[in-house]
Design a protein around this motif. Structure first.
Motif, PDB file in Angstrom:
ATOM      1  N   GLU A   1       0.833  -1.207   0.000  1.00  0.00           N
ATOM      2  CA  GLU A   1       0.000   0.000   0.000  1.00  0.00           C
ATOM      3  C   GLU A   1       0.866   1.254   0.000  1.00  0.00           C
ATOM      4  N   ASN A   2       1.877   1.262   0.843  1.00  0.00           N
ATOM      5  CA  ASN A   2       2.719   2.440   0.957  1.00  0.00           C
ATOM      6  C   ASN A   2       3.701   2.574  -0.198  1.00  0.00           C
TER       7      ASN A   2
ATOM      8  N   ARG B   1       1.746   4.236  -2.891  1.00  0.00           N
ATOM      9  CA  ARG B   1       1.507   5.642  -2.537  1.00  0.00           C
ATOM     10  C   ARG B   1       2.781   6.474  -2.686  1.00  0.00           C
ATOM     11  N   MET B   2       3.907   5.945  -2.239  1.00  0.00           N
ATOM     12  CA  MET B   2       5.167   6.691  -2.243  1.00  0.00           C
ATOM     13  C   MET B   2       5.843   6.721  -3.617  1.00  0.00           C
ATOM     14  N   ASN B   3       5.481   5.798  -4.501  1.00  0.00           N
ATOM     15  CA  ASN B   3       6.136   5.704  -5.806  1.00  0.00           C
ATOM     16  C   ASN B   3       5.138   5.847  -6.948  1.00  0.00           C
ATOM     17  N   ALA B   4       4.153   6.696  -6.759  1.00  0.00           N
ATOM     18  CA  ALA B   4       3.086   6.849  -7.753  1.00  0.00           C
ATOM     19  C   ALA B   4       3.620   7.238  -9.131  1.00  0.00           C
ATOM     20  N   GLY B   5       4.754   7.904  -9.187  1.00  0.00           N
ATOM     21  CA  GLY B   5       5.310   8.322 -10.465  1.00  0.00           C
ATOM     22  C   GLY B   5       6.095   7.238 -11.181  1.00  0.00           C
ATOM     23  N   GLU B   6       6.257   6.095 -10.530  1.00  0.00           N
ATOM     24  CA  GLU B   6       7.012   4.992 -11.133  1.00  0.00           C
ATOM     25  C   GLU B   6       6.217   4.398 -12.296  1.00  0.00           C
ATOM     26  N   GLY B   7       6.848   3.528 -13.043  1.00  0.00           N
ATOM     27  CA  GLY B   7       6.193   2.915 -14.199  1.00  0.00           C
ATOM     28  C   GLY B   7       4.862   2.280 -13.850  1.00  0.00           C
TER      29      GLY B   7
END
Length: 164
Positions: free
Chosen positions: A86-87, A90-96
């Motif tokens: 979940e986190n 949330r923390m890497n939303a810009g990742e592929g």
């Protein structure tokens, strides 16, 4: 939330104490959480391994009438990886998008299977309370969370039936 009963594999990103960058170590779940949030470690994603353990536990519960012992810390590891996934998303939303979709699929699968296992075991605990309240043999097969439920329900059953 995290109890220290689950051990999580992590990769050290920055030197810490006796650990060097690149070391893979096993940490209690609460330590892994703290160090991951501080970006000192990278969690080694073992969600698939935990899902496999849950699948095996579900199969054993289906094949056997009595409650079967679970692998130690299974619930705690599942809870940790749900938190992690979940986190991570949330923390890497810009990742592929593909990576995010894989993490979300694992999360949904883990949640579904864990709920299924808990439902099977809860129904068996209810049946056991009716037939064998406060059984030491049965208690030895339960996780700490399940023991609490079993003992509370046994107490309620005994009070209701006047069998204190």
């Amino acid at each position: 939330m995290f109890t220290g009963r689950a051990v999580i594999a992590v990769k050290i990103l920055r030197p810490l104490g006796d650990w060097s960058a690149g070391d893979v170590v096993l940490l209690e779940d609460w330590k892994a959480k703290e160090l991951w949030e501080a970006r000192i470690v990278e969690v080694i994603d073992e969600t698939d391994k935990v899902i496999g353990e849950i699948d095996r536990a579900i199969a054993e519960e289906r094949e056997n009438e009595p409650l079967m012992p679970l692998p130690a810390g299974l619930y705690e590891r599942a809870e940790f990886y749900m938190y992690y996934l979940e986190n991570y998303v949330r923390m890497n939303a810009g990742e592929g998008i593909e990576t995010i979709n894989v993490k979300l699929t694992k999360l949904a699968n883990l949640k579904k299977k864990l709920e299924h296992l808990k439902t099977i075991r809860f129904n068996k605990i209810l049946k056991a309370v009716m037939l064998r309240p406060n059984s030491l043999e049965l208690l030895s097969r339960l996780s700490p969370e399940e023991r609490r439920i079993y003992l509370q329900l046994s107490r309620i059953r005994n009070e209701w039936l006047g069998e204190d």
